[in-house]
Write a protein that holds these residues in place. Structure first.
Motif, PDB file in Angstrom:
ATOM      1  N   GLU A 156       0.850  -1.174   0.000  1.00 10.78           N
ATOM      2  CA  GLU A 156       0.000   0.000   0.000  1.00 10.78           C
ATOM      3  C   GLU A 156       0.891   1.232   0.000  1.00 10.78           C
ATOM      4  N   ILE A 157       0.510   2.224  -0.774  1.00  7.95           N
ATOM      5  CA  ILE A 157       1.319   3.421  -0.910  1.00  7.95           C
ATOM      6  C   ILE A 157       0.532   4.636  -0.429  1.00  7.95           C
ATOM      7  N   GLY A 158       1.168   5.443   0.401  1.00  8.09           N
ATOM      8  CA  GLY A 158       0.593   6.693   0.870  1.00  8.09           C
ATOM      9  C   GLY A 158       1.572   7.820   0.621  1.00  8.09           C
ATOM     10  N   TYR A 159       1.085   9.043   0.650  1.00  2.00           N
ATOM     11  CA  TYR A 159       1.975  10.165   0.322  1.00  2.00           C
ATOM     12  C   TYR A 159       1.409  11.469   0.872  1.00  2.00           C
ATOM     13  N   VAL A 160       2.328  12.399   1.121  1.00  2.00           N
ATOM     14  CA  VAL A 160       1.990  13.742   1.588  1.00  2.00           C
ATOM     15  C   VAL A 160       2.930  14.716   0.886  1.00  2.00           C
ATOM     16  N   ILE A 161       2.386  15.827   0.413  1.00  2.00           N
ATOM     17  CA  ILE A 161       3.193  16.901  -0.163  1.00  2.00           C
ATOM     18  C   ILE A 161       2.905  18.186   0.613  1.00  2.00           C
ATOM     19  N   ALA A 162       3.957  18.938   0.927  1.00  2.00           N
ATOM     20  CA  ALA A 162       3.793  20.206   1.641  1.00  2.00           C
ATOM     21  C   ALA A 162       2.887  21.149   0.847  1.00  2.00           C
ATOM     22  N   PRO A 163       2.027  21.916   1.535  1.00  2.00           N
ATOM     23  CA  PRO A 163       1.037  22.757   0.852  1.00  2.00           C
ATOM     24  C   PRO A 163       1.618  23.657  -0.231  1.00  2.00           C
ATOM     25  N   GLN A 164       2.759  24.290   0.038  1.00  2.99           N
ATOM     26  CA  GLN A 164       3.315  25.248  -0.920  1.00  2.99           C
ATOM     27  C   GLN A 164       3.907  24.582  -2.161  1.00  2.99           C
ATOM     28  N   TYR A 165       4.015  23.248  -2.152  1.00  2.00           N
ATOM     29  CA  TYR A 165       4.574  22.527  -3.299  1.00  2.00           C
ATOM     30  C   TYR A 165       3.520  21.735  -4.066  1.00  2.00           C
ATOM     31  N   ARG A 166       2.272  21.912  -3.728  1.00  2.00           N
ATOM     32  CA  ARG A 166       1.207  21.213  -4.436  1.00  2.00           C
ATOM     33  C   ARG A 166       0.899  21.889  -5.768  1.00  2.00           C
ATOM     34  N   LEU A 175       5.961   9.804  -7.467  1.00  3.75           N
ATOM     35  CA  LEU A 175       5.228   8.537  -7.419  1.00  3.75           C
ATOM     36  C   LEU A 175       5.342   7.750  -8.716  1.00  3.75           C
ATOM     37  N   SER A 176       5.291   8.427  -9.852  1.00  2.00           N
ATOM     38  CA  SER A 176       5.388   7.704 -11.117  1.00  2.00           C
ATOM     39  C   SER A 176       6.755   7.033 -11.248  1.00  2.00           C
ATOM     40  N   ALA A 177       7.816   7.724 -10.792  1.00  4.96           N
ATOM     41  CA  ALA A 177       9.149   7.122 -10.840  1.00  4.96           C
ATOM     42  C   ALA A 177       9.249   5.934  -9.889  1.00  4.96           C
ATOM     43  N   LEU A 178       8.694   6.079  -8.688  1.00  5.61           N
ATOM     44  CA  LEU A 178       8.732   4.988  -7.721  1.00  5.61           C
ATOM     45  C   LEU A 178       7.921   3.794  -8.204  1.00  5.61           C
ATOM     46  N   ILE A 179       6.737   4.048  -8.723  1.00  5.13           N
ATOM     47  CA  ILE A 179       5.885   2.956  -9.205  1.00  5.13           C
ATOM     48  C   ILE A 179       6.574   2.205 -10.346  1.00  5.13           C
ATOM     49  N   HIS A 180       7.248   2.942 -11.223  1.00  3.26           N
ATOM     50  CA  HIS A 180       7.980   2.278 -12.313  1.00  3.26           C
ATOM     51  C   HIS A 180       9.036   1.329 -11.749  1.00  3.26           C
ATOM     52  N   LYS A 181       9.759   1.774 -10.747  1.00  3.43           N
ATOM     53  CA  LYS A 181      10.780   0.912 -10.154  1.00  3.43           C
ATOM     54  C   LYS A 181      10.155  -0.302  -9.477  1.00  3.43           C
ATOM     55  N   LEU A 182       9.082  -0.076  -8.736  1.00  5.99           N
ATOM     56  CA  LEU A 182       8.452  -1.175  -8.018  1.00  5.99           C
ATOM     57  C   LEU A 182       7.873  -2.218  -8.963  1.00  5.99           C
ATOM     58  N   GLN A 183       7.135  -1.769  -9.982  1.00  2.00           N
ATOM     59  CA  GLN A 183       6.377  -2.715 -10.807  1.00  2.00           C
ATOM     60  C   GLN A 183       7.076  -3.104 -12.109  1.00  2.00           C
ATOM     61  N   GLU A 184       7.809  -2.194 -12.716  1.00  2.00           N
ATOM     62  CA  GLU A 184       8.485  -2.527 -13.957  1.00  2.00           C
ATOM     63  C   GLU A 184       9.865  -3.130 -13.700  1.00  2.00           C
ATOM     64  N   ASP A 185      10.648  -2.475 -12.850  1.00  2.00           N
ATOM     65  CA  ASP A 185      12.007  -2.955 -12.612  1.00  2.00           C
ATOM     66  C   ASP A 185      12.047  -4.159 -11.678  1.00  2.00           C
TER      67      ASP A 185
END
Length: 238
Positions: A156-166, A175-185
């Motif tokens: 399960e994946i959860g995430y938080v981004i600081a308000p000023q960086y949303r 997340l897209s880079a992490l998901i690629h590593k988890l599922q593709e690599d």
């Protein structure tokens, strides 16, 4: 693909995730596989040819994920470091962030309770910091959690981004880079993610990342604003 080619491929993918590993084939052991420090031992004589990559990818995930570190165009994704202590407070003191993340009260000061949370960040192998290379600070957190009630290996994946960086694409980039590593690599079978229905931006992000609606977990937890609240869940298969 030949076993030797697969091994070199996984060694290379692990290096791209910031982890140096070794893989050795066993031929005179009663064990199918084992991990000692940064070295994987796998016995192809006890594993069918078709299942070899299944076992190999499992071992590599177990070794690499707790030590993962990689970069995107604007970000560095890595484990918690002591210097992140104050950066995390910038978003953990924000009420909206805490309410949307998991329905908990924001921190009012960097007190003993906050220090304890940072210690848990340090010890949690599934906790990854989203670090801005430009601003040189942590701007968010990703949390990877093992899921035990599925027929295939699931996180399960959860995430938080600081308000000023949303609304700047940082969450999608990380997340897209992490998901690629988890599922593709590294061939992780299934990812799931939950959100409260009021968190529209998080749900939109999950859809953009290719997650599919799965259903609701009824009365999942008690929220300080909404009371006993449901979680909507999404999934992404490899």
């Amino acid at each position: 693909m030949e076993q030797s080619d697969l091994i070199q491929q996984y060694i290379s993918k692990s290096a791209n995730a910031g982890v140096t590993i070794e893989i050795e084939l066993l031929t005179e052991s009663a064990k199918k596989m084992k991990i000692i420090e940064n070295k994987i031992y796998i016995n192809p004589t006890l594993i069918s040819h078709d299942d070899f990559e299944l076992y190999l990818s499992y071992l590599v995930r177990k070794l690499v994920l707790p030590k993962m570190k990689f970069e995107t165009e604007r970000l560095l994704i890595r484990r918690y470091e002591e210097r992140d202590h104050d950066d995390c407070f910038d978003f953990l003191k924000d009420r909206e962030t805490c309410y949307m993340d998991g329905g908990y009260e924001p921190f009012e000061a960097m007190n003993e309770a906050y220090d304890s949370l940072m210690q848990s960040f340090k010890e949690d192998e599934g906790r990854l910091m989203i670090y801005s290379k430009t601003d040189q600070k942590v701007i968010g957190v990703i949390h990877l959690m093992d899921v035990k009630d599925r027929a295939v290996e699931t996180m399960e994946i959860g995430y938080v981004i600081a308000p000023q960086y949303r609304r700047c694409g940082y969450a999608y980039e990380a997340l897209s880079a992490l998901i690629h590593k988890l599922q593709e690599d590294f061939k992780l079978d299934l990812l799931i993610a939950g959100a409260i229905e009021e968190n529209i931006s998080s749900i939109q992000l999950l859809k953009k990342l290719g997650f599919i609606y799965e259903g609701k977990r009824i009365k999942a937890f008690y929220h300080p604003c909404y009371g006993a609240i449901d979680l909507v869940y999404y999934y992404k298969e490899r």
